[in-house]
Design a protein around this motif. Sequence first.
Motif, PDB file in Angstrom:
ATOM      1  N   THR A  99      57.341  -0.306  15.136  1.00  0.00           N
ATOM      2  CA  THR A  99      57.246  -1.256  16.223  1.00  0.00           C
ATOM      3  C   THR A  99      57.149  -0.501  17.550  1.00  0.00           C
ATOM      4  OG1 THR A  99      59.644  -1.378  16.484  1.00  0.00           O
ATOM      5  CG2 THR A  99      58.618  -2.884  14.899  1.00  0.00           C
ATOM      6  N   LEU A 100      56.918  -1.234  18.621  1.00  0.00           N
ATOM      7  CA  LEU A 100      56.837  -0.597  19.933  1.00  0.00           C
ATOM      8  C   LEU A 100      58.152   0.089  20.282  1.00  0.00           C
ATOM      9  CD1 LEU A 100      55.279  -0.097  22.549  1.00  0.00           C
ATOM     10  CD2 LEU A 100      56.035  -2.338  23.362  1.00  0.00           C
ATOM     11  N   GLY A 101      59.276  -0.568  19.998  1.00  0.00           N
ATOM     12  CA  GLY A 101      60.566   0.041  20.273  1.00  0.00           C
ATOM     13  C   GLY A 101      60.833   1.263  19.418  1.00  0.00           C
ATOM     14  N   GLU A 102      60.450   1.215  18.142  1.00  0.00           N
ATOM     15  CA  GLU A 102      60.654   2.365  17.262  1.00  0.00           C
ATOM     16  C   GLU A 102      59.782   3.540  17.666  1.00  0.00           C
ATOM     17  OE1 GLU A 102      61.815  -0.017  13.123  1.00  0.00           O
ATOM     18  OE2 GLU A 102      59.743   0.545  13.544  1.00  0.00           O
ATOM     19  N   ALA A 103      58.547   3.265  18.081  1.00  0.00           N
ATOM     20  CA  ALA A 103      57.672   4.340  18.524  1.00  0.00           C
ATOM     21  C   ALA A 103      58.213   5.001  19.790  1.00  0.00           C
ATOM     22  CB  ALA A 103      56.261   3.807  18.764  1.00  0.00           C
ATOM     23  N   TRP A 104      58.743   4.195  20.707  1.00  0.00           N
ATOM     24  CA  TRP A 104      59.334   4.763  21.922  1.00  0.00           C
ATOM     25  C   TRP A 104      60.594   5.560  21.593  1.00  0.00           C
ATOM     26  CZ3 TRP A 104      58.540   6.310  26.582  1.00  0.00           C
ATOM     27  CH2 TRP A 104      59.600   6.460  27.481  1.00  0.00           C
ATOM     28  N   ALA A 105      61.417   5.044  20.685  1.00  0.00           N
ATOM     29  CA  ALA A 105      62.635   5.765  20.300  1.00  0.00           C
ATOM     30  C   ALA A 105      62.309   7.088  19.609  1.00  0.00           C
ATOM     31  CB  ALA A 105      63.493   4.885  19.389  1.00  0.00           C
ATOM     32  N   ALA A 106      61.179   7.145  18.901  1.00  0.00           N
ATOM     33  CA  ALA A 106      60.814   8.381  18.206  1.00  0.00           C
ATOM     34  C   ALA A 106      60.494   9.512  19.171  1.00  0.00           C
ATOM     35  CB  ALA A 106      59.615   8.127  17.289  1.00  0.00           C
ATOM     36  N   THR A 107      60.153   9.185  20.413  1.00  0.00           N
ATOM     37  CA  THR A 107      59.848  10.222  21.399  1.00  0.00           C
ATOM     38  C   THR A 107      61.092  10.765  22.085  1.00  0.00           C
ATOM     39  OG1 THR A 107      59.543   8.606  23.192  1.00  0.00           O
ATOM     40  CG2 THR A 107      57.611   9.143  21.844  1.00  0.00           C
ATOM     41  N   ALA A 108      62.260  10.231  21.755  1.00  0.00           N
ATOM     42  CA  ALA A 108      63.489  10.683  22.396  1.00  0.00           C
ATOM     43  C   ALA A 108      63.708  12.167  22.123  1.00  0.00           C
ATOM     44  CB  ALA A 108      64.678   9.872  21.882  1.00  0.00           C
ATOM     45  N   GLY A 109      64.099  12.890  23.138  1.00  0.00           N
ATOM     46  CA  GLY A 109      64.322  14.316  23.013  1.00  0.00           C
ATOM     47  C   GLY A 109      63.109  15.161  23.290  1.00  0.00           C
ATOM     48  N   SER A 110      61.930  14.539  23.400  1.00  0.00           N
ATOM     49  CA  SER A 110      60.701  15.296  23.640  1.00  0.00           C
ATOM     50  C   SER A 110      59.947  14.815  24.877  1.00  0.00           C
ATOM     51  CB  SER A 110      59.773  15.194  22.417  1.00  0.00           C
ATOM     52  OG  SER A 110      60.403  15.678  21.255  1.00  0.00           O
ATOM     53  N   ARG A 111      60.500  13.840  25.589  1.00  0.00           N
ATOM     54  CA  ARG A 111      59.735  13.237  26.688  1.00  0.00           C
ATOM     55  C   ARG A 111      59.553  14.197  27.850  1.00  0.00           C
ATOM     56  NH1 ARG A 111      63.570   8.007  26.069  1.00  0.00           N
ATOM     57  NH2 ARG A 111      62.692   7.217  24.114  1.00  0.00           N
ATOM     58  N   TRP A 112      60.612  14.890  28.263  1.00  0.00           N
ATOM     59  CA  TRP A 112      60.472  15.811  29.377  1.00  0.00           C
ATOM     60  C   TRP A 112      59.592  16.999  29.019  1.00  0.00           C
ATOM     61  CZ3 TRP A 112      61.162  14.144  33.948  1.00  0.00           C
ATOM     62  CH2 TRP A 112      62.129  13.194  34.237  1.00  0.00           C
TER      63      TRP A 112
END
Length: 402
Positions: A206-219
Motif C-alpha cells: 500500500t502507499l503507507g507500506e511503501a513509504w514505511a519501507a523507505t525508513a532509514g534510507s530517506r536522508w
Amino acid sequence: MSDQPPSPDQPAYPPPGSPPPPASPPPPGAPPQDSPPPGAEPSGSQWSAGPQWAPVSPPGQPGQLPGQFPGQFAGQAPAWTPARGMLGAAHKPGAMPLQPLSLGAIYDAAFRIIRFNPKATVGSAVLVAAVAMVIPVLLTAVLTFTVGITLDTTSSGDIDDSDLLGALLAYGSLGLGAILQSLGLIFVTGMVAHVTHAAAVGRRLTLGEAWAATAGSRWRLVGLAVVLGLATTLLIAIYVAFWVLLVVASGATLVAVLVGLATVPVFLAVLGWFWIRVYYLPVPALMLERLGIWESIARGYRLTLGQFWRTLGIALLTVLIASTAGQMLSFPFALIAQVGAVTAGKYGALVLIVGTALAQVTSTAFVAPFSSAVTSVQYLDLRMRKEAYDIELMREAGVLDA
C-alpha cells in the motif's frame, strides 16, 4: 475342448477357490503362451494383472516392451512430466517472470507493477506533484484577487510595476513548485523500488507500506540525489568553461565552430556514459540493499559493467516513451492554459498557472512511476543475469524451499 454344451451335472464355471485346469504343453518350437507375439501391444488383461517387479532389460535386449525405459519395471507407468506452461507459471509468482528479461518483458513488468499497485505508484506521484503545484496556484490566486496582476499591457505597451512584480512572483512560484516536486519525486523513486521488489514476489504494498519501507534510507536518498546532481552540474560547468576559454583565446568564429563539431559529440558520449554507469541504478541499489551513497554508486557501476549498450538503449527508449506519453496527456491542459492566458483578461495569469499546474500533475502521474518502475526492473534483471538473484526471489516468493 469339446464343442458340446456342458451337461446339467457339470457347472458352466468352476466353483470359487478351485485351481485352474492344467494348461496343455505347447508344441515343440512354439513361443510361450503368456508372451505376446513380436511387435504386438500387451492386452488389457496383462496391464490389469498388476506390476511385475522385474527390471526391464536395456534397449536392444530381449524382454523390454515398446515405450519402456531402462530400469523401468514391467507394467509400471512412465514417469510424470509437468504439463506445458506449469513450470513457467511457478517462476512468475508476481508481476514479472523470475528470469533474465527481454525488452518486452521489462516493459510488461513495469505496466503490471503500476496496475498491481496503483496507489503506491501513480498515487504517490500525483500526491507529490499536486502538493508541489498547489503553492504557485494559491500564490497566483492571492495576487490576482488582491494586487490584480494581469498579462495584458496598456495601450502604450507598458506594464504597471505592481503587475510586473506580481507576475514575477507568480512565475517564480512555478519554479519553487518544480523544485519541491523534484525533491518529492526522489522519494517516489525510492518507494517504487520497494514496490517493484514486492510485486516481483507477488506482494502488494500500500502507499503507507511503501513509504514505511523507505525508513532509514530517506536522508541517504536525498544525499545521493544531491551528489549526483552536483556531479552532473560539474561536468556541464567544465565543458562550458572550456568553451568560454576557447572563444576568448581564439576570438575566431570558424575555430569555435570546428571545435564544437569535434567536441559536442564527445561531450554527449561522456554524458551518456555518466548517466548509465553512475547515475542510473544507484537509487534501487541504495533502497533494496541498504547501501550508503558511495557504495550504491559503485554498485550501479558494477551492475552495468558489460551491459552498457543494452542498458543505454532501454533507458533512451524509456525516456522517449515517457516524454511522448507525458506530452500527450498534458497537451489539453497546456492548450487551455495558453488560450486562457490570452482570453481571460485580468484572470489570465491565474488561468495560465492553473493550467500549467494541471498539465504538470497529469504528466508526472505517468512519467514518474513508469520511468522508476523500468529502472527498478532493470536493476532486478541485471542482478538475475549476473548474480542468479532469481533464485533468491523464488525463495522469498515460496517457489523454492529456503
